[in-house]
Design a protein around this motif. Structure first.
Motif, PDB file in Angstrom:
ATOM      1  N   PRO A 130       0.799  -1.226   0.000  1.00 49.34           N
ATOM      2  CA  PRO A 130       0.000   0.000   0.000  1.00 49.34           C
ATOM      3  C   PRO A 130       0.829   1.273   0.000  1.00 49.34           C
ATOM      4  CG  PRO A 130       0.078  -0.895   2.200  1.00 49.34           C
ATOM      5  CD  PRO A 130       0.784  -1.890   1.317  1.00 49.34           C
ATOM      6  N   SER A 131       2.148   1.128   0.211  1.00 48.08           N
ATOM      7  CA  SER A 131       3.009   2.314   0.285  1.00 48.08           C
ATOM      8  C   SER A 131       3.752   2.579  -1.022  1.00 48.08           C
ATOM      9  CB  SER A 131       4.015   2.165   1.432  1.00 48.08           C
ATOM     10  OG  SER A 131       4.892   1.084   1.201  1.00 48.08           O
ATOM     11  N   PHE A 132       3.474   1.793  -2.061  1.00 47.08           N
ATOM     12  CA  PHE A 132       4.121   2.011  -3.361  1.00 47.08           C
ATOM     13  C   PHE A 132       3.735   3.393  -3.876  1.00 47.08           C
ATOM     14  CE2 PHE A 132       4.925   1.710  -7.854  1.00 47.08           C
ATOM     15  CZ  PHE A 132       6.017   0.849  -7.967  1.00 47.08           C
ATOM     16  N   SER A 133       4.753   4.187  -4.249  1.00 45.73           N
ATOM     17  CA  SER A 133       4.532   5.602  -4.552  1.00 45.73           C
ATOM     18  C   SER A 133       4.929   5.968  -5.978  1.00 45.73           C
ATOM     19  CB  SER A 133       5.347   6.461  -3.582  1.00 45.73           C
ATOM     20  OG  SER A 133       6.737   6.267  -3.820  1.00 45.73           O
ATOM     21  N   GLU A 134       4.712   7.214  -6.304  1.00 42.05           N
ATOM     22  CA  GLU A 134       5.117   7.754  -7.604  1.00 42.05           C
ATOM     23  C   GLU A 134       6.629   7.630  -7.786  1.00 42.05           C
ATOM     24  OE1 GLU A 134       3.168   9.826 -10.923  1.00 42.05           O
ATOM     25  OE2 GLU A 134       2.325   9.270  -8.991  1.00 42.05           O
ATOM     26  N   PHE A 162      -1.050 -12.667  -6.267  1.00 39.70           N
ATOM     27  CA  PHE A 162      -0.697 -12.600  -4.850  1.00 39.70           C
ATOM     28  C   PHE A 162      -1.910 -12.891  -3.976  1.00 39.70           C
ATOM     29  CE2 PHE A 162      -0.241 -10.340  -0.815  1.00 39.70           C
ATOM     30  CZ  PHE A 162       1.021 -10.737  -0.394  1.00 39.70           C
ATOM     31  N   LYS A 163      -3.085 -12.379  -4.384  1.00 38.53           N
ATOM     32  CA  LYS A 163      -4.296 -12.527  -3.573  1.00 38.53           C
ATOM     33  C   LYS A 163      -5.495 -12.859  -4.442  1.00 38.53           C
ATOM     34  CE  LYS A 163      -6.600  -8.982  -1.984  1.00 38.53           C
ATOM     35  NZ  LYS A 163      -7.795  -9.029  -2.861  1.00 38.53           N
ATOM     36  N   ASP A 164      -6.613 -13.109  -3.786  1.00 38.78           N
ATOM     37  CA  ASP A 164      -7.860 -13.368  -4.501  1.00 38.78           C
ATOM     38  C   ASP A 164      -8.364 -12.097  -5.171  1.00 38.78           C
ATOM     39  OD1 ASP A 164      -8.880 -11.799  -2.459  1.00 38.78           O
ATOM     40  OD2 ASP A 164      -9.790 -13.453  -1.375  1.00 38.78           O
ATOM     41  N   ASP A 165      -9.500 -12.203  -5.852  1.00 39.54           N
ATOM     42  CA  ASP A 165      -9.996 -11.057  -6.610  1.00 39.54           C
ATOM     43  C   ASP A 165     -11.023 -10.221  -5.855  1.00 39.54           C
ATOM     44  OD1 ASP A 165     -12.087 -12.803  -6.601  1.00 39.54           O
ATOM     45  OD2 ASP A 165     -12.292 -12.967  -8.783  1.00 39.54           O
ATOM     46  N   LYS A 166     -11.159 -10.437  -4.547  1.00 46.49           N
ATOM     47  CA  LYS A 166     -12.099  -9.649  -3.756  1.00 46.49           C
ATOM     48  C   LYS A 166     -11.564  -8.238  -3.543  1.00 46.49           C
ATOM     49  CE  LYS A 166     -14.334 -13.490  -1.379  1.00 46.49           C
ATOM     50  NZ  LYS A 166     -14.658 -14.122  -0.086  1.00 46.49           N
ATOM     51  N   LYS A 167     -12.377  -7.266  -3.897  1.00 40.46           N
ATOM     52  CA  LYS A 167     -11.945  -5.869  -3.835  1.00 40.46           C
ATOM     53  C   LYS A 167     -12.210  -5.211  -2.488  1.00 40.46           C
ATOM     54  CE  LYS A 167     -10.694  -5.713  -8.188  1.00 40.46           C
ATOM     55  NZ  LYS A 167      -9.260  -5.587  -8.571  1.00 40.46           N
ATOM     56  N   PHE A 168     -13.125  -5.795  -1.717  1.00 39.93           N
ATOM     57  CA  PHE A 168     -13.489  -5.200  -0.428  1.00 39.93           C
ATOM     58  C   PHE A 168     -13.573  -6.283   0.636  1.00 39.93           C
ATOM     59  CE2 PHE A 168     -15.533  -2.685  -3.810  1.00 39.93           C
ATOM     60  CZ  PHE A 168     -14.848  -1.493  -3.639  1.00 39.93           C
ATOM     61  N   GLY A 169     -13.531  -5.861   1.891  1.00 40.46           N
ATOM     62  CA  GLY A 169     -13.561  -6.799   2.992  1.00 40.46           C
ATOM     63  C   GLY A 169     -14.962  -7.283   3.316  1.00 40.46           C
ATOM     64  N   TYR A 179     -11.119   1.632   0.432  1.00 44.07           N
ATOM     65  CA  TYR A 179     -10.014   1.393  -0.487  1.00 44.07           C
ATOM     66  C   TYR A 179     -10.260   0.100  -1.259  1.00 44.07           C
ATOM     67  CZ  TYR A 179      -7.301   4.913   2.066  1.00 44.07           C
ATOM     68  OH  TYR A 179      -6.845   6.071   2.635  1.00 44.07           O
ATOM     69  N   THR A 180      -9.668   0.001  -2.451  1.00 43.49           N
ATOM     70  CA  THR A 180      -9.746  -1.214  -3.252  1.00 43.49           C
ATOM     71  C   THR A 180      -8.589  -2.136  -2.879  1.00 43.49           C
ATOM     72  OG1 THR A 180     -10.737   0.020  -5.082  1.00 43.49           O
ATOM     73  CG2 THR A 180      -9.828  -2.145  -5.588  1.00 43.49           C
ATOM     74  N   LEU A 181      -8.908  -3.384  -2.575  1.00 45.43           N
ATOM     75  CA  LEU A 181      -7.887  -4.340  -2.149  1.00 45.43           C
ATOM     76  C   LEU A 181      -7.341  -5.084  -3.363  1.00 45.43           C
ATOM     77  CD1 LEU A 181      -9.706  -5.791   1.013  1.00 45.43           C
ATOM     78  CD2 LEU A 181      -8.273  -3.741   0.809  1.00 45.43           C
ATOM     79  N   THR A 182      -6.320  -4.524  -3.975  1.00 42.15           N
ATOM     80  CA  THR A 182      -5.688  -5.127  -5.143  1.00 42.15           C
ATOM     81  C   THR A 182      -4.181  -5.212  -4.930  1.00 42.15           C
ATOM     82  OG1 THR A 182      -5.333  -4.901  -7.540  1.00 42.15           O
ATOM     83  CG2 THR A 182      -5.555  -2.874  -6.276  1.00 42.15           C
ATOM     84  N   LYS A 188      -1.851   4.357  -2.868  1.00 42.92           N
ATOM     85  CA  LYS A 188      -3.017   3.754  -2.205  1.00 42.92           C
ATOM     86  C   LYS A 188      -4.236   3.647  -3.120  1.00 42.92           C
ATOM     87  CE  LYS A 188      -3.581   5.107   2.146  1.00 42.92           C
ATOM     88  NZ  LYS A 188      -3.679   5.971   3.342  1.00 42.92           N
ATOM     89  N   LYS A 189      -4.017   3.796  -4.432  1.00 37.61           N
ATOM     90  CA  LYS A 189      -5.131   3.732  -5.382  1.00 37.61           C
ATOM     91  C   LYS A 189      -4.934   2.590  -6.385  1.00 37.61           C
ATOM     92  CE  LYS A 189      -6.061   8.715  -5.133  1.00 37.61           C
ATOM     93  NZ  LYS A 189      -6.103   9.991  -5.884  1.00 37.61           N
ATOM     94  N   ASP A 190      -6.052   2.128  -6.938  1.00 41.45           N
ATOM     95  CA  ASP A 190      -6.033   1.079  -7.950  1.00 41.45           C
ATOM     96  C   ASP A 190      -5.792   1.716  -9.317  1.00 41.45           C
ATOM     97  OD1 ASP A 190      -6.320  -1.236  -9.382  1.00 41.45           O
ATOM     98  OD2 ASP A 190      -8.499  -1.376  -9.135  1.00 41.45           O
ATOM     99  N   ALA A 191      -4.593   2.284  -9.460  1.00 39.80           N
ATOM    100  CA  ALA A 191      -4.246   2.979 -10.713  1.00 39.80           C
ATOM    101  C   ALA A 191      -2.825   2.635 -11.143  1.00 39.80           C
ATOM    102  CB  ALA A 191      -4.397   4.488 -10.512  1.00 39.80           C
ATOM    103  N   PHE A 192      -2.321   1.497 -10.688  1.00 35.52           N
ATOM    104  CA  PHE A 192      -0.928   1.132 -10.940  1.00 35.52           C
ATOM    105  C   PHE A 192      -0.643   0.996 -12.440  1.00 35.52           C
ATOM    106  CE2 PHE A 192       2.752  -1.504 -11.460  1.00 35.52           C
ATOM    107  CZ  PHE A 192       3.545  -1.304 -10.352  1.00 35.52           C
ATOM    108  N   MET A 193      -1.403   0.155 -13.134  1.00 36.27           N
ATOM    109  CA  MET A 193      -1.081  -0.143 -14.533  1.00 36.27           C
ATOM    110  C   MET A 193      -1.336   1.048 -15.446  1.00 36.27           C
ATOM    111  SD  MET A 193       0.268  -3.032 -14.210  1.00 36.27           S
ATOM    112  CE  MET A 193       0.665  -3.214 -15.953  1.00 36.27           C
ATOM    113  N   SER A 194      -2.372   1.815 -15.184  1.00 37.51           N
ATOM    114  CA  SER A 194      -2.614   3.000 -16.014  1.00 37.51           C
ATOM    115  C   SER A 194      -1.500   4.018 -15.836  1.00 37.51           C
ATOM    116  CB  SER A 194      -3.969   3.623 -15.667  1.00 37.51           C
ATOM    117  OG  SER A 194      -4.018   4.026 -14.309  1.00 37.51           O
ATOM    118  N   THR A 195      -1.004   4.155 -14.600  1.00 35.04           N
ATOM    119  CA  THR A 195       0.113   5.069 -14.336  1.00 35.04           C
ATOM    120  C   THR A 195       1.388   4.550 -14.973  1.00 35.04           C
ATOM    121  OG1 THR A 195      -0.881   5.682 -12.219  1.00 35.04           O
ATOM    122  CG2 THR A 195       1.424   6.259 -12.547  1.00 35.04           C
TER     123      THR A 195
END
Length: 401
Positions: A130-134, A162-169, A179-182, A188-195
């Motif tokens: 969750p701490s992966f940054s710009e 790494f984990k299942d596909d459930k986005k929320f608890g 937050y989205t659990l991905t 802290k956002k689900d925008a890794f691949m687009s970024t």
């Protein structure tokens, strides 16, 4: 004067000199014997309030130095813990993973480079950091550039195994801003691949910028791995009560089994194992998530206190857990509470707040130097200010009597 008379005089002088010390020791002993009763009396008075006739409260105070219960009231009552659930998650994580554990996100390529062209594919493997940054993302792009690559002929893949596909608890409210659990996050956002693709296209030509999903093949080689210490995650998670950090930590616990596509249930099974190992019956409680957001969590003040006791006696846990907790009047979620009171700076505890729930659990130091641990869970709370006032009062009693 005979030698025998001289000897008797000297002995008398020594006894007289020792007398004040002996008396003081007796006074201190009487104080030590009376102080637990004073705490019982004061806490009983505090709980004799009409406020507690409309809420459910579970409370326990344990003297770690004397190894005994000082006070208990409805300590076995099953209640929603709110964010004090993070205590169970963090203690289990430190116990299971250790303080050297790191969260890891990996960039890999599969193929050969010829004339500055990667004739192959790029893979991003998520580790639910969750701490992966710009800044970390820029390092990934720079890693590709450092190989002399200015064009990619293949495709871009995300590895989310790494984990299942459930986005929320489980048991999270649908109308919360959750937050989205991905496994792949940035800021802290689900925008890794687009970024990633956006930044990549600024420096490298892509034949295909459509992101697909696949597991990193065995033939791929890692060219960059971003690692963040569990201690960095722990501090943010506890001081600021970060729910995403807590859920990520639960999945790290689950992944320690070596499986892929792990679930929250896998992590909670390990939490339950620790609960059983310290002499509590995990089947008595219900564990639904790692952060305390879920309305399905049901624990007791007694359980939280037992976990705090376990952590206290395990140096490899306590030395990292204790400084991560908010400090009354100083920092984190307790920065503005108990200032200029006997509890100021003496209480290290995790707060918990949900609609209808207010909790506080952690450690404090009594006036006589004894180290205490405590857990307070108050359910049926309509005004958080009222619940916090009583929590503050309880802590002030523990630190002053």
């Amino acid at each position: 004067m005979t030698r025998d008379v001289i000897y008797r005089i000297l002995v008398s002088i020594c006894l007289v000199a020792m007398l004040p010390t002996i008396v003081l020791a007796q006074d201190d002993s009487e104080k030590m014997l009376s102080w637990p009763q004073n705490i019982v009396d004061e806490l009983t008075k505090t709980l004799d309030n009409s406020y507690f006739r409309k809420t459910q409260i579970g409370l326990i105070v344990y003297d770690l130095t004397a190894d005994s219960v000082l006070y208990a009231h409805n300590e076995k009552q099953l209640l929603r813990p709110a964010s004090t659930m993070k205590l169970l998650t963090s203690i289990t994580a430190l116990d299971r993973l250790g303080s050297d554990y790191c969260y890891a996100t990996t960039l890999a390529i599969d193929g050969d480079t010829l004339n500055h062209v990667l004739r192959g594919d790029i893979y991003c493997r998520g580790g639910f950091d969750p701490s992966f940054s710009e800044k970390d993302m820029n390092a990934f792009v720079d890693g590709l550039k450092s190989l002399g690559i200015d064009s990619v002929a293949g495709r871009i893949y995300e590895d989310l195994t790494f984990k299942d596909d459930k986005k929320f608890g489980s048991g999270w409210c649908w109308d919360d801003n959750n937050y989205t659990l991905t496994p792949l996050l940035i800021n802290k956002k689900d925008a890794f691949m687009s970024t990633f693709t956006r930044k990549l296209k600024q420096q490298i030509r892509l034949a295909n910028d459509t992101v697909c999903r696949a597991t990193v093949p065995a033939t791929a080689r890692a060219i960059a791995t971003c690692r963040h210490s569990i201690l960095t995650i722990l501090n943010e998670m506890m001081k600021e009560s970060d729910n995403l950090y807590a859920e990520s930590m639960l999945y790290q616990i689950a992944a320690s089994s070596g499986k892929k596509n792990v679930s929250a249930s896998d992590g909670l099974a390990i939490v339950k194992n620790l609960v059983n190992s310290i002499g509590m019956d995990a089947d008595t409680y219900n564990f639904a998530d790692g952060s305390g957001l879920s309305l399905y969590n049901y624990v007791s003040a007694e359980l939280e206190c037992a976990m705090l006791r376990y952590a206290y006696h395990k140096d490899e846990i306590f030395r990292y857990l204790y400084p991560s907790l908010p400090v009354a009047g100083r920092d984190g979620t307790l920065a503005k509470r108990m200032k200029n009171t006997s509890a100021d700076g003496c209480v290290h505890a995790k707060t918990g707040t949900l609609k209808g729930v207010s909790s506080l659990a952690g450690y404090c130091q009594a006036y006589n130097g004894h180290q205490l641990c405590f857990a307070i869970i108050d359910q049926g709370v309509m005004k958080q200010s009222e619940a916090k006032m009583f929590q503050n009062r309880i802590c002030q009693i523990l630190c002053s009597i």
